[in-house]
Write a protein that holds these residues in place. Structure first.
Motif, PDB file in Angstrom:
ATOM      1  N   ASN A   1      -9.029  14.475   7.063  1.00 32.94           N
ATOM      2  CA  ASN A   1      -8.043  14.944   6.082  1.00 32.94           C
ATOM      3  C   ASN A   1      -6.906  13.990   6.189  1.00 32.94           C
ATOM      4  O   ASN A   1      -5.628  13.868   5.776  1.00 32.94           O
ATOM      5  N   SER A   2      -7.192  12.778   7.246  1.00 31.46           N
ATOM      6  CA  SER A   2      -5.923  11.976   7.563  1.00 31.46           C
ATOM      7  C   SER A   2      -5.757  10.532   6.522  1.00 31.46           C
ATOM      8  O   SER A   2      -7.265  10.390   6.109  1.00 31.46           O
ATOM      9  N   ILE A   3      -4.608  10.312   6.031  1.00 28.88           N
ATOM     10  CA  ILE A   3      -4.538   9.428   5.400  1.00 28.88           C
ATOM     11  C   ILE A   3      -3.853   8.094   5.893  1.00 28.88           C
ATOM     12  O   ILE A   3      -2.679   8.235   6.412  1.00 28.88           O
ATOM     13  N   HIS A   4      -4.544   7.016   5.920  1.00 27.36           N
ATOM     14  CA  HIS A   4      -3.694   5.796   6.523  1.00 27.36           C
ATOM     15  C   HIS A   4      -2.629   5.165   5.838  1.00 27.36           C
ATOM     16  O   HIS A   4      -2.801   5.073   4.564  1.00 27.36           O
ATOM     17  N   ILE A   5      -1.389   5.149   6.402  1.00 21.09           N
ATOM     18  CA  ILE A   5      -0.203   4.648   5.666  1.00 21.09           C
ATOM     19  C   ILE A   5      -0.038   2.902   6.021  1.00 21.09           C
ATOM     20  O   ILE A   5       0.201   2.742   7.206  1.00 21.09           O
ATOM     21  N   PRO A   6      -0.365   2.118   5.195  1.00 22.18           N
ATOM     22  CA  PRO A   6      -0.143   0.584   5.521  1.00 22.18           C
ATOM     23  C   PRO A   6       1.323   0.467   5.974  1.00 22.18           C
ATOM     24  O   PRO A   6       2.282   1.214   5.370  1.00 22.18           O
ATOM     25  N   ILE A   7       1.361  -0.389   7.110  1.00 21.47           N
ATOM     26  CA  ILE A   7       2.869  -0.826   7.536  1.00 21.47           C
ATOM     27  C   ILE A   7       2.964  -2.484   7.480  1.00 21.47           C
ATOM     28  O   ILE A   7       2.108  -3.228   7.745  1.00 21.47           O
TER      29      ILE A   7
END
Length: 506
Positions: free
Chosen positions: A54-60
């Motif tokens: 359920n995790s969404i990766h957030i680009p940095i």
């Protein structure tokens, strides 16, 4: 109405439905002192619980900036995860939030946005604050206290602390639904933390039962808000455990016979034993939830159970609960997903029915020592996993095996699995290892037959505890060189242990 007006009207309805069904929450901000080494993720439970899926990766960006539009259907509690630290946020459709994270000191600051008010309150009350009685040193001391002192030093202070937080939420300028959601989660997490403390510490059984009854006896099991937050569904499971404890107390007190109904569950003890044996504890909780919770909670909670069983790839338990669920909710909103998940597990089983990389030791039933197997593997380093299909932490560790095996793919490491399950679970064990594609060498022992294996594995360790899972490393000469080795989830630490043994034998 002419044709063009009709089409326009229909299009507006469709667009309106799409916006309400797939609304977004915009999360943006900056990571101060960003080194570029850490990932940023947000985990949004479907119902409850933390699942990596359920995790969404957030680009940095290189400068530490981030921005993401998160699709959500309705109000959601979520965990922002950075440097292995969790920050709980409240997401509402069509809102936004800007924040900053400091990589140096791990602090989070809520800066601005239309979701500012509710998330400022969330940070103020620290919703998931780890309680004082769960501290490793403190909990050990508190666990030795008598009942009255536990009530005085644990229960009453913790409820007082919780109620002070609730007052802060009530006095804040927030939308009513946000207040209700945060207050409800504060209440349910307090029951959950106390339940965990009481059930995981070595408390006297009478004291444990008394505290459990004190906490849950006067709690209304119906949710204060619906849809309910993730802590509520943790509470549902704990409330069912409370009812189970209360029921078996009553069975003993009233001498209820095995063929008579169990209080709060409505089936006989004989039937309960049959159900747990054949379908697992989730089906028992299915029965309990149907007897003691509203239908909308039953639907949500048991879908949550099915998600967990699917992630564990436990086809036997998933199939039994799924069939009962589909019979009760034939037109439910989760039916298509449940059918897809069931088909997926069945396909996994079919694919591995003839997988020669999954090896069950011939004649393992007659083995009385793990060294009978180890001596046949000389020339290889052996990583032994002592586990059980019934063991939640064991199954969690299995999810880390693919990366472990990939790391040692071309090295002389063999993976051996010693399962502890009773003999009547043999077919379920064989099914489980195939569905989970557990390549390696397998043998199974029941609780009695595994005793000599534990004795030899723990012979030279100070800690003789026979908990599950445990791991052991044998060198190429067949000697046990690392007892209670690192778990697959400990990744680099385990990789170092295995490499040290490999290098020693070169």
């Amino acid at each position: 109405m002419n044709f063009i007006l009709k089409r326009t009207f229909v299009l507006l309805i469709v667009l309106s439905f799409a916006v309400s069904s797939f609304a977004q929450f915009r999360l943006s901000g900056k990571i101060i002192n960003y080194t570029g080494k850490e990932e940023l993720n947000i985990n949004i439970p479907v119902i409850s619980g933390f699942y990596k899926e359920n995790s969404i990766h957030i680009p940095i960006t290189k400068k530490g900036a981030f921005s993401i539009d998160i699709p959500i259907k309705g109000q959601k509690f979520a965990n922002l995860i950075f440097q292995k630290k969790f920050y709980t946020l409240l997401l509402n459709p069509n809102k936004n939030l800007v924040l900053s994270l400091n990589e140096s000191d791990q602090t989070l600051k809520i800066l601005y946005g239309t979701a500012l008010a509710e998330n400022t309150v969330m940070q103020t009350v620290d919703l998931e604050q780890y309680p004082f009685f769960m501290d490793s040193d403190g909990s050990n001391k508190l666990a030795k206290l008598p009942l009255k002192e536990l009530q005085k030093q644990v229960v009453l202070p913790y409820f007082t602390q919780r109620d002070e937080k609730i007052k802060k939420v009530q006095s804040a300028t927030l939308a009513v639904k946000d207040k209700q959601a945060i207050i409800a989660e504060l209440k349910y997490i307090s029951y959950n933390y106390l339940n965990d403390f009481i059930r995981t510490q070595a408390l006297d059984r009478t004291i444990m039962d008394s505290l459990i009854f004190e906490i849950f006896d006067n709690v209304d099991p119906k949710p204060e808000t619906f849809p309910a937050g993730p802590q509520y569904y943790g509470f549902v499971r704990n409330y069912l455990s409370y009812l189970e404890t209360k029921a078996f107390k009553q069975i003993k007190k009233e001498n209820i016979k095995p063929n008579e109904p169990i209080p709060y569950f409505g089936i006989s003890l004989d039937s309960a034993n049959h159900i747990v044996k054949n379908y697992g504890k989730p089906y028992w909780r299915w029965i309990g939830s149907n007897k003691n919770f509203p239908t909308n909670v039953v639907e949500q909670y048991n879908y949550h159970q099915l998600i967990g069983l699917f992630i564990d790839k436990d086809l036997r338990q998933f199939e039994g609960l799924a069939n009962a669920y589909k019979a009760k909710f034939p037109n439910g909103i989760y039916i298509n997903d449940i059918n897809t998940k069931l088909s997926s597990l069945q396909k996994m089983l079919l694919q591995n029915e003839t997988n020669t990389q999954i090896k069950i030791v011939d004649g393992y039933e007659k083995m009385n020592s793990i060294y009978e197997l180890i001596k046949t593997l000389k020339g290889k380093v052996v990583y032994l996993d002592v586990w059980g299909t019934w063991c939640g932490p064991c199954k969690e560790e299995l999810t880390y095996l693919p990366s472990l095996k990939a790391k040692f793919k071309d090295k002389e490491v063999v993976f051996v699995y010693l399962d502890m399950d009773e003999n009547d679970m043999d077919s379920s064990w064989r099914q489980f290892i195939k569905v989970n594609n557990l390549t390696g060498i397998h043998l199974r022992k029941n609780r009695q037959a595994i005793a000599p294996f534990w004795a030899e594995l723990l012979a030279n360790t100070a800690d003789k505890a026979e908990y599950y899972p445990q791991y052991f490393i044998f060198d190429k000469e067949g000697k046990l060189v690392v007892a209670k080795a690192k778990r697959p989830s400990q990744k680099e630490e385990l990789y170092t242990q295995l490499n040290n043994v490999l290098n020693k034998n070169q």
